[in-house]
Design a protein around this motif. Sequence first.
Motif, PDB file in Angstrom:
ATOM      1  N   TYR A 279      41.260  22.541  44.832  1.00 32.82           N
ATOM      2  CA  TYR A 279      42.320  22.991  43.906  1.00 32.82           C
ATOM      3  C   TYR A 279      41.795  23.998  42.891  1.00 32.82           C
ATOM      4  CZ  TYR A 279      40.190  19.916  40.432  1.00 32.82           C
ATOM      5  OH  TYR A 279      39.319  19.327  39.553  1.00 32.82           O
ATOM      6  N   LYS A 280      40.474  24.033  42.651  1.00 36.23           N
ATOM      7  CA  LYS A 280      39.913  24.964  41.670  1.00 36.23           C
ATOM      8  C   LYS A 280      40.112  26.415  42.101  1.00 36.23           C
ATOM      9  CE  LYS A 280      36.443  21.738  39.900  1.00 36.23           C
ATOM     10  NZ  LYS A 280      34.999  21.480  39.676  1.00 36.23           N
ATOM     11  N   CYS A 281      40.087  26.655  43.410  1.00 36.62           N
ATOM     12  CA  CYS A 281      40.339  28.016  43.890  1.00 36.62           C
ATOM     13  C   CYS A 281      41.744  28.475  43.527  1.00 36.62           C
ATOM     14  CB  CYS A 281      40.135  28.080  45.403  1.00 36.62           C
ATOM     15  SG  CYS A 281      38.443  27.744  45.937  1.00 36.62           S
ATOM     16  N   VAL A 282      42.690  27.540  43.545  1.00 36.82           N
ATOM     17  CA  VAL A 282      44.068  27.878  43.176  1.00 36.82           C
ATOM     18  C   VAL A 282      44.163  28.186  41.690  1.00 36.82           C
ATOM     19  CG1 VAL A 282      46.458  27.069  43.225  1.00 36.82           C
ATOM     20  CG2 VAL A 282      44.890  26.407  45.055  1.00 36.82           C
ATOM     21  N   LEU A 283      43.468  27.406  40.873  1.00 37.19           N
ATOM     22  CA  LEU A 283      43.533  27.619  39.424  1.00 37.19           C
ATOM     23  C   LEU A 283      42.896  28.940  39.003  1.00 37.19           C
ATOM     24  CD1 LEU A 283      42.664  24.028  38.123  1.00 37.19           C
ATOM     25  CD2 LEU A 283      44.914  25.066  38.377  1.00 37.19           C
ATOM     26  N   ASN A 284      41.916  29.411  39.772  1.00 35.45           N
ATOM     27  CA  ASN A 284      41.185  30.631  39.400  1.00 35.45           C
ATOM     28  C   ASN A 284      41.711  31.885  40.084  1.00 35.45           C
ATOM     29  OD1 ASN A 284      39.446  28.987  37.886  1.00 35.45           O
ATOM     30  ND2 ASN A 284      38.072  28.677  39.611  1.00 35.45           N
ATOM     31  N   SER A 285      42.857  31.807  40.713  1.00 43.41           N
ATOM     32  CA  SER A 285      43.337  32.923  41.535  1.00 43.41           C
ATOM     33  C   SER A 285      44.350  33.827  40.824  1.00 43.41           C
ATOM     34  CB  SER A 285      43.992  32.377  42.811  1.00 43.41           C
ATOM     35  OG  SER A 285      45.127  31.587  42.504  1.00 43.41           O
ATOM     36  N   LYS A 286      44.716  33.535  39.586  1.00 42.08           N
ATOM     37  CA  LYS A 286      45.792  34.294  38.943  1.00 42.08           C
ATOM     38  C   LYS A 286      45.429  35.768  38.771  1.00 42.08           C
ATOM     39  CE  LYS A 286      48.949  34.294  35.001  1.00 42.08           C
ATOM     40  NZ  LYS A 286      48.898  35.773  34.871  1.00 42.08           N
ATOM     41  N   ALA A 287      44.242  36.040  38.239  1.00 39.50           N
ATOM     42  CA  ALA A 287      43.856  37.436  37.998  1.00 39.50           C
ATOM     43  C   ALA A 287      43.813  38.227  39.300  1.00 39.50           C
ATOM     44  CB  ALA A 287      42.499  37.485  37.301  1.00 39.50           C
ATOM     45  N   SER A 288      43.265  37.622  40.350  1.00 33.83           N
ATOM     46  CA  SER A 288      43.192  38.312  41.638  1.00 33.83           C
ATOM     47  C   SER A 288      44.586  38.554  42.215  1.00 33.83           C
ATOM     48  CB  SER A 288      42.348  37.488  42.615  1.00 33.83           C
ATOM     49  OG  SER A 288      42.315  38.078  43.883  1.00 33.83           O
TER      50      SER A 288
END
Length: 498
Positions: A279-288
Amino acid sequence: MEMAAAAKGPSAPEWRVTVPEGASVAVEHEACQAARAWAWLVSCVLTLRDRVLGFGQRVWRIGADDPRRAVHGLKVGLALTLVSVFYYSRPLYDGVGGAAMWAVLTVVVVFEYTVGGCVYKGFNRAFATASAGVIALGVHWIASKSDDKFQPFIRSGSVFVLAAMATFSRFIPTVKARFDYGVTIFILTYSLVAVSGYRVDALVAMAQQRVCTIAIGVSMCVAICALICPVWAGQELHRATVRNMDKLADAVEACVEGYFAAAADGEEANSMEKAAEGYKCVLNSKASEDSQANLARWEPAHGRFAFRHPYGQYRNVGAAMRHCAYCVEALRGCIRSAEIQAAAAAAAAAAPCHARRHLAGACARVAARCATALRAASSSVDTMTTSRGLDLAVVEMNAAVEDLQADLRALPSRLLLAEATTTAGSAAAEPAAPMVGAAQLFTITSLLIEVSLRIEGVVDAVDTLANLANFESAGDENEKPAKNVIKESEGNGTMKTA
């Protein structure tokens, strides 16, 4: 001072100096110092070699993970080689003059990894250069018609006004997202042309040459980036959305399975732990996601992506996934807290065994249905098709949630009965410990139900994307099985991945 017969080596003498107090100090021989210096030099060489080899391995791994990165470097080299011909070839150089170097500079600053990024920078640079040149020529004409004393004031005043207005426009969200680079180039170009026009006579010819060379550089960049192994920002955004949705499904499943399942071996536990952190990949994907969505708008139609493909809706899908991932993060934290407390108190504060057994099957089914719904939504986005399978997965998920809620309503009476039995059977038992574990179990179950509700928001966002992008309808008889089909072993509620 005397030389002792004993030596550190077979024939290396040792000098000793006698001080007034009677103690003697050994003096190293020059051969020993040379040996130590040689050993230090060898160690430095070996350390340097290890670092160079380690750096080479990291570079190789980066290229092996995504060969398109190496291809991108080759494309940039090709573009610079072709555009430099305008500087080396005499006929071409005579056509553009000394401004040929602007084409090389344009390739360096415009060429991007994705086609959307290259088109975005190329369009902004070309339009900003042309518009700034036209305005600068107009101001130059006005200034030339005035008195010589007022020309510096007219030029400086125009630079002040236009630079201030252009800089302020960068705070406007729409301009910031789409034309920020162009505004910067506009300020730079106008300032250079307006200031240099005061001393340069052939200003029109100079501006024309620079516009031509910049157009040549932009055309070269876009052609090479789009025709040779293109990397489309829209496709990257599409694949990232599918990948994050699958990781979120694995995280929901692994969290619940790790809490209710029995102790697993080392390799299986590590794999489950890695999946639970997806789930951490989902949380860190906003900027990309925001960057790729903005760049994808500049790309022409390609493959399954039409000219006005709704890339903005992918950001809404990502926002819905992050809304769900926050709840998964809370679920994961609660599970880890329960595990730590159980280990510290020798399972005294863990949830009662009968309560865990009573809810294990229902929680496992809810987690499995949640993962199935997410994977069905991921498959719909991946294949750009719609089917009744996604709606059926949501219906089954809601049915599993209703069963879990029914088990929760039936649990308190059994919990009180078990607590009374435990207290009567063991006078040393701590009646508060089972209640703490039961509270944690209720919290985990409630969070799991909340996850299912937020997954419905993800499915709604995917449905909106399907309507806006005109996804094709897939016949149910021709549908392929969903990826990572979940099988449930009846009785213990554990889950296995086919």
